[in-house]
Design an enzyme around this catalytic site. Structure first.
Site, PDB file in Angstrom:
ATOM      1  N   PRO A  85       7.108 -27.124 -48.032  1.00 14.01           N
ATOM      2  CA  PRO A  85       6.320 -26.706 -46.764  1.00 14.01           C
ATOM      3  C   PRO A  85       5.321 -27.628 -46.044  1.00 14.01           C
ATOM      4  O   PRO A  85       4.602 -26.996 -45.298  1.00 14.01           O
ATOM      5  CB  PRO A  85       5.208 -25.346 -48.418  1.00 14.01           C
ATOM      6  CG  PRO A  85       6.121 -25.811 -49.429  1.00 14.01           C
ATOM      7  CD  PRO A  85       7.215 -27.466 -49.187  1.00 14.01           C
ATOM      8  N   GLU A 112       7.986 -28.311 -57.902  1.00 15.17           N
ATOM      9  CA  GLU A 112       6.641 -28.643 -57.649  1.00 15.17           C
ATOM     10  C   GLU A 112       7.179 -28.768 -56.339  1.00 15.17           C
ATOM     11  O   GLU A 112       6.360 -30.110 -55.541  1.00 15.17           O
ATOM     12  CB  GLU A 112       5.525 -28.522 -58.242  1.00 15.17           C
ATOM     13  CG  GLU A 112       4.905 -28.121 -58.786  1.00 15.17           C
ATOM     14  CD  GLU A 112       5.048 -26.614 -58.693  1.00 15.17           C
ATOM     15  OE1 GLU A 112       5.728 -25.597 -58.905  1.00 15.17           O
ATOM     16  OE2 GLU A 112       4.123 -26.935 -57.811  1.00 15.17           O
ATOM     17  N   ARG A 157      25.422 -24.564 -35.014  1.00 15.63           N
ATOM     18  CA  ARG A 157      25.902 -23.534 -33.487  1.00 15.63           C
ATOM     19  C   ARG A 157      25.763 -24.680 -32.138  1.00 15.63           C
ATOM     20  O   ARG A 157      25.944 -24.592 -31.327  1.00 15.63           O
ATOM     21  CB  ARG A 157      25.064 -22.634 -33.534  1.00 15.63           C
ATOM     22  CG  ARG A 157      23.597 -22.569 -33.133  1.00 15.63           C
ATOM     23  CD  ARG A 157      22.928 -20.978 -33.837  1.00 15.63           C
ATOM     24  NE  ARG A 157      23.497 -19.863 -32.605  1.00 15.63           N
ATOM     25  CZ  ARG A 157      23.219 -20.019 -31.069  1.00 15.63           C
ATOM     26  NH1 ARG A 157      22.528 -20.504 -31.447  1.00 15.63           N
ATOM     27  NH2 ARG A 157      23.210 -19.066 -30.409  1.00 15.63           N
ATOM     28  N   ASP A 172      20.309 -19.766 -24.702  1.00 10.92           N
ATOM     29  CA  ASP A 172      18.959 -19.377 -26.311  1.00 10.92           C
ATOM     30  C   ASP A 172      17.741 -19.053 -25.773  1.00 10.92           C
ATOM     31  O   ASP A 172      17.055 -19.734 -24.738  1.00 10.92           O
ATOM     32  CB  ASP A 172      19.525 -20.384 -27.038  1.00 10.92           C
ATOM     33  CG  ASP A 172      20.882 -20.222 -28.065  1.00 10.92           C
ATOM     34  OD1 ASP A 172      21.438 -19.239 -27.860  1.00 10.92           O
ATOM     35  OD2 ASP A 172      20.332 -21.419 -28.559  1.00 10.92           O
TER      36      ASP A 172
END
Ligand SMILES: COc1cccc(Cn2ccc3ccc(-c4cc(N)[nH]n4)cc32)c1
Length: 246
Positions: A85, A112, A157, A172
């Site tokens: 995160p 964690e 991709r 894109d």
């Protein structure tokens, strides 16, 4: 391009054999290895976690199994990608960077997180490995597996040949060039009228210049409405005289 994934939930990666990734594997453009971390946990219970030094909730992943696994899986010049995160934001630009690597090894943490000495060990210049701790967004997942699926799809991709001729990365959102930093405009296909709603006439005019202009206008409008932060990044130099009229 070679992808290796180390995880305690290998079943998360069954989807890799589906769709375009499966076809790209069949064509030899991509190859995947999914490895169960517990294969490198040598105690009777194949333990991969323990309580955190300094106390606190939850468990932390032990460094020993990770070190054994990464020593076996990493090859010289590989990049070690660790979802977290608190990592650097994974963006289309980062996907492009990763797509240039011959091997990506993904370390999927759980609990964690992984003992920080693992990333420190492989970050040392003598390891011959580049370590990227990456976040896919400001929300907390239960582990790295879903983030790795996102990154693999975004990177794969970009590998030449993976997308068929019918698709192209050059159009894109966020692709380098004129539409960079703009979100996609609206798209349409047959029928010409659906539930009383018509396709914008410019798209069936055959006038490619007008169509290109209309598409950029719509992308600018949608970006201004949905992602004004991207428009700010575009800056005045990214807008031509016509754009500023909008
Ligand atoms: C490490 O610090 C953490 C703090 C609280 C919970 C967790 C759970 N967790 C374990 C491994 C792991 C790997 C990735 C992620 C993740 C990535 C993004 N973008 N969101 N969440 C979350 C992960 C970890």
């Amino acid at each position: 391009m070679r992808f290796d994934i180390i995880t305690i939930f290998p079943e998360y990666f069954t989807p890799l054999s589906a769709s375009l990734l499966g076809k790209a594997q069949d064509r030899g453009l991509l190859s995947f290895g999914v490895h169960d971390l517990r294969e490198w946990a040598y105690d009777r219970h194949r333990t991969v976690d323990d309580t955190p030094y300094g106390g606190g909730p939850g468990m932390v992943m032990k460094p020993e199994p990770w070190g054994q696994a990464l020593d076996d899986v990493l090859t010289p010049g590989a990049r070690l990608v660790v979802p977290t995160p608190s990592g650097r934001r994974f963006t289309q630009k980062v996907a492009g960077e990763l797509a240039a690597s011959p091997q990506l090894v993904f370390a999927c943490g759980r609990y964690e997180g992984i003992d920080s000495r693992v990333m420190a060990h492989y970050s040392s210049p003598s390891s011959g490995v580049e370590v990227d701790e990456l976040s896919i967004g400001d929300y907390v997942l239960a582990g790295g597996e879903v983030a790795v699926l996102v990154m693999i799809e975004a990177v794969s991709r970009l590998v030449p040949g993976v997308l068929g001729n019918a698709e192209s990365v050059s159009d894109d959102s966020f692709a380098p060039g004129r539409m960079e930093n703009l979100v996609e405009g609206p798209v349409y296909t047959k029928p010409p009228v659906w539930r009383g709603l018509e396709v914008p006439q410019v798209l069936t005019s055959g006038h490619h210049g007008r169509i290109a202009r209309w598409r950029r206008d719509e992308a600018l409008r949608r970006t201004a409405a949905l992602r004004p932060d991207l428009l700010a990044r575009l800056g005045r130099e990214g807008l031509d005289k016509h754009d500023r009229r909008l």
